[in-house]
Design a protein around this motif. Sequence first.
Motif, PDB file in Angstrom:
ATOM      1  N   ALA A   1       0.803  -1.234   0.036  1.00  0.00           N
ATOM      2  CA  ALA A   1       0.120   0.139  -0.060  1.00  0.00           C
ATOM      3  C   ALA A   1       0.995   1.361   0.215  1.00  0.00           C
ATOM      4  CB  ALA A   1      -1.085  -0.069   1.090  1.00  0.00           C
ATOM      5  N   LEU A   2       1.697   1.343  -1.027  1.00  0.00           N
ATOM      6  CA  LEU A   2       2.696   2.510  -0.892  1.00  0.00           C
ATOM      7  C   LEU A   2       2.402   3.185  -2.078  1.00  0.00           C
ATOM      8  CD1 LEU A   2       5.994   0.552  -0.679  1.00  0.00           C
ATOM      9  CD2 LEU A   2       4.813   1.662   1.298  1.00  0.00           C
ATOM     10  N   ASN A   3       2.661   4.635  -1.920  1.00  0.00           N
ATOM     11  CA  ASN A   3       2.727   5.686  -2.933  1.00  0.00           C
ATOM     12  C   ASN A   3       4.173   5.586  -3.338  1.00  0.00           C
ATOM     13  OD1 ASN A   3      -0.137   6.624  -3.246  1.00  0.00           O
ATOM     14  ND2 ASN A   3       0.057   7.644  -1.277  1.00  0.00           N
ATOM     15  N   SER A   4       4.614   6.482  -4.598  1.00  0.00           N
ATOM     16  CA  SER A   4       5.879   6.215  -5.139  1.00  0.00           C
ATOM     17  C   SER A   4       6.161   7.785  -5.643  1.00  0.00           C
ATOM     18  CB  SER A   4       5.624   5.708  -6.430  1.00  0.00           C
ATOM     19  OG  SER A   4       5.421   4.240  -6.142  1.00  0.00           O
ATOM     20  N   ILE A   5       7.492   8.154  -5.602  1.00  0.00           N
ATOM     21  CA  ILE A   5       8.162   9.056  -6.297  1.00  0.00           C
ATOM     22  C   ILE A   5       8.769   8.387  -7.446  1.00  0.00           C
ATOM     23  CG2 ILE A   5      10.247  10.372  -6.331  1.00  0.00           C
ATOM     24  CD1 ILE A   5       9.437  11.291  -3.395  1.00  0.00           C
ATOM     25  N   ILE A   6       8.788   8.946  -8.566  1.00  0.00           N
ATOM     26  CA  ILE A   6       9.456   8.660  -9.953  1.00  0.00           C
ATOM     27  C   ILE A   6      10.816   9.394 -10.025  1.00  0.00           C
ATOM     28  CG2 ILE A   6       9.506   8.028 -12.256  1.00  0.00           C
ATOM     29  CD1 ILE A   6       6.386   8.338 -12.281  1.00  0.00           C
ATOM     30  N   VAL A   7      11.885   8.402  -9.875  1.00  0.00           N
ATOM     31  CA  VAL A   7      13.085   9.182 -10.201  1.00  0.00           C
ATOM     32  C   VAL A   7      13.485   9.033 -11.842  1.00  0.00           C
ATOM     33  CG1 VAL A   7      15.720   9.162 -10.007  1.00  0.00           C
ATOM     34  CG2 VAL A   7      13.974   8.740  -8.121  1.00  0.00           C
TER      35      VAL A   7
END
Length: 230
Positions: free
Chosen positions: A146-152
């Motif tokens: 149940a994680l949100n993400s940052i895109i690198v």
Amino acid sequence: MSKNLFITGTGTDIGKTFVSALIVKKLASKAKAGYYKAAMSGNLRDKNGNLIPGDAKFVKEISGIEQSLESMCPYVYENAYSPHLASRVEGNPVSMDVVKSGFLALQSEFDYLTMEGSGGILCPIDYDKEGKRPVLFLEDIIRNLALNSIIVADAGLGTINSLVLTANYMAAKNLGIKGIIFNHFHKGNIMQEDNIYMCEKMTGLKTLALVSDGDNDLAMDFETLAGLYE
């Protein structure tokens, strides 16, 4: 219990680990911060023949956290392959249950837990050709935890295509995205600055930070960064 965030990227070798290290370092300046990665490939052995989890070691050294290397990654492979292939060659395939139990154990130790992905968002983590085990992709881990993400993303040539494709795929799969961090940024570079503008316009995502080679600090204040974690 920790607040958590996932770090994914537009592909391999675009700087997820470097950015993750700067993120953990920033968080560790004011809180208890931890790091986790389900599987690491392409690792070296020490003089006793034991595999060293290179990404974890790098994050630990840059961030200055005291977390043990053993707790940072349950699956460490020598061959620089996608985890599904590395485990097919070396054995010890990734189990979602093992990944989840390691993650949950760390949640009780830290205020903020940063989990880094392997490769890009479509990276296969376990793929049993004989069908005896469930197929496991990186997105399955993100969803299960149940994680949100940052895109690198790399700030350079080609990033519009790779970033927009990644963002659109994640949106189609209902994977939450908090924003973008561009790596290898050169201030004043007209192409890179236009890349950032176009990526924001084409995805609707915000640029959270710009990272240049050799940076030793993330250009984001603690409160803003901590606010991305849930």
